[in-house]
Write an enzyme that holds these catalytic residues in place. Sequence first.
Site, PDB file in Angstrom:
ATOM      1  N   HIS A   1       0.853  -1.175   0.000  1.00  0.00           N
ATOM      2  CA  HIS A   1       0.000   0.000   0.000  1.00  0.00           C
ATOM      3  C   HIS A   1       0.893   1.230   0.000  1.00  0.00           C
ATOM      4  O   HIS A   1       1.974   1.226   0.604  1.00  0.00           O
ATOM      5  CB  HIS A   1      -0.914   0.002   1.234  1.00  0.00           C
ATOM      6  CG  HIS A   1      -2.032   0.982   1.159  1.00  0.00           C
ATOM      7  ND1 HIS A   1      -1.879   2.323   1.465  1.00  0.00           N
ATOM      8  CD2 HIS A   1      -3.343   0.825   0.797  1.00  0.00           C
ATOM      9  CE1 HIS A   1      -3.038   2.939   1.306  1.00  0.00           C
ATOM     10  NE2 HIS A   1      -3.936   2.067   0.901  1.00  0.00           N
TER      11      HIS A   1
ATOM     12  N   ASP B   1      -7.976  -4.712  -0.180  1.00  0.00           N
ATOM     13  CA  ASP B   1      -8.517  -5.117  -1.472  1.00  0.00           C
ATOM     14  C   ASP B   1      -8.321  -6.603  -1.752  1.00  0.00           C
ATOM     15  O   ASP B   1      -9.047  -7.177  -2.556  1.00  0.00           O
ATOM     16  CB  ASP B   1      -7.854  -4.310  -2.598  1.00  0.00           C
ATOM     17  CG  ASP B   1      -8.082  -2.823  -2.434  1.00  0.00           C
ATOM     18  OD1 ASP B   1      -9.245  -2.435  -2.262  1.00  0.00           O
ATOM     19  OD2 ASP B   1      -7.102  -2.058  -2.474  1.00  0.00           O
TER      20      ASP B   1
END
Length: 428
Positions: free
Chosen positions: A305, A363
Amino acid sequence: MKATLTFDDGTPSVDLPVYKGTMGPDSIDMRSLFQSTGKLSYDPGFMATASCRSSLSYIDGDKGELLYCGYPIEELAMKCNFMETSYLLLHGELPTQEQYDSFVKDIAEYSMVHEQMHFFFRGFRRDSHPMSLLVAIVGALSSFYHEQVDLSSPEDRNLVAIKLLAKIPTLVAMSYKYTVGQPFVYPRKDMYYTANFMRMMFSTPMEDYKVNDVLVRALDRIFILHADHEQNASTSTVRLAGSSGANPFACIAAGIAALWGPAHGGANEASLAMIKRIGSVENVAPYVKSVKEGTAGNRLMGFGHRVYKNYDPRATLMRETCHEVLEELGLKDDPLFKIALEIERVALEDDYFVKRRLYPNVDFYSGIVQSALGIPSSFFTGIFALARSVGWISQWKEMFSDSDMRIGRPRQLYTGSPRRSVPERNVK
């Protein structure tokens, strides 16, 4: 506290104020830099720039921490529902029972959309991407609620927030129904927000949606985990558009457009596509090896991320939610979930990924959960937009209460040709 900036070209040094937030790094106020020195700061992507003051959400990427108004995301996701979390973001505090009941009632009252909105959909192809529908349809709300909005009025701004939060599930469900060729389903005032949305998505004239509390809670948790995330690309877009005084619904439509980009809101769809492409548990190790070797087209989607340099706190909750949903639906042996678990195991045991702190993010598992709930992958980003709408409108509201609010106007480092004259030309 101040910082002193000195130069080696003879430019006089300049003192710049330093501000301390409640948490996180200090911020140097660069606003007087140009006026004092004629120089600009250069920060592509705004990676080291605080563009505003906000009290809504806070991320500590090194600790893997996400807070909404001071509350850890894991506590909110376990102890609160999406409506309580929405109230928190809009008002800064969790609601009392009386406040909650009034808030939910107001949301239900405004959940219908104007019947004329139906005609907007007919101008689109049935196979249009859902996000193109949402950009247009949410933007079209500004045609129905324009003159009623006094941006200087806190009451009007709050009413806009209520209307948006109420209508966005109806519009997302309508977009889904349009693309699959089914009749629209109207909202009901007697159902909880997320259950009502799932009913509008999956009910048909032949069969009403049967509420399953486990599945509703799973989607509610997805909404909570995606509700706000500091000044990301789409949130910054909403603020930038809002700084011009644009209609708030048009500002949210701009945020949806920014979210649509695959580098922002499309990661869960890409993660699920990767898992399907791998195809079996046996193919995981060779695929991970190909990622390490840099094989063209092979990437480990759903890992790492831009902000979190440790484990994404939302990923742990989504992993648990994934287990709950698949258990409830009798899909605990689902091959996609097994592939996902194996990818996670292999990656977390491999020094290549560990040294680079490439941990699973939210996700990675949310795509599997949404797929199990019956949501097509093309609608994953639309679900993200629904969840993030409360964060966008909360940020928009907060911006107008900031005394430092200015219209956004970034500068640039010009690298084009210096001034020159147009030569004599014989072009006829």
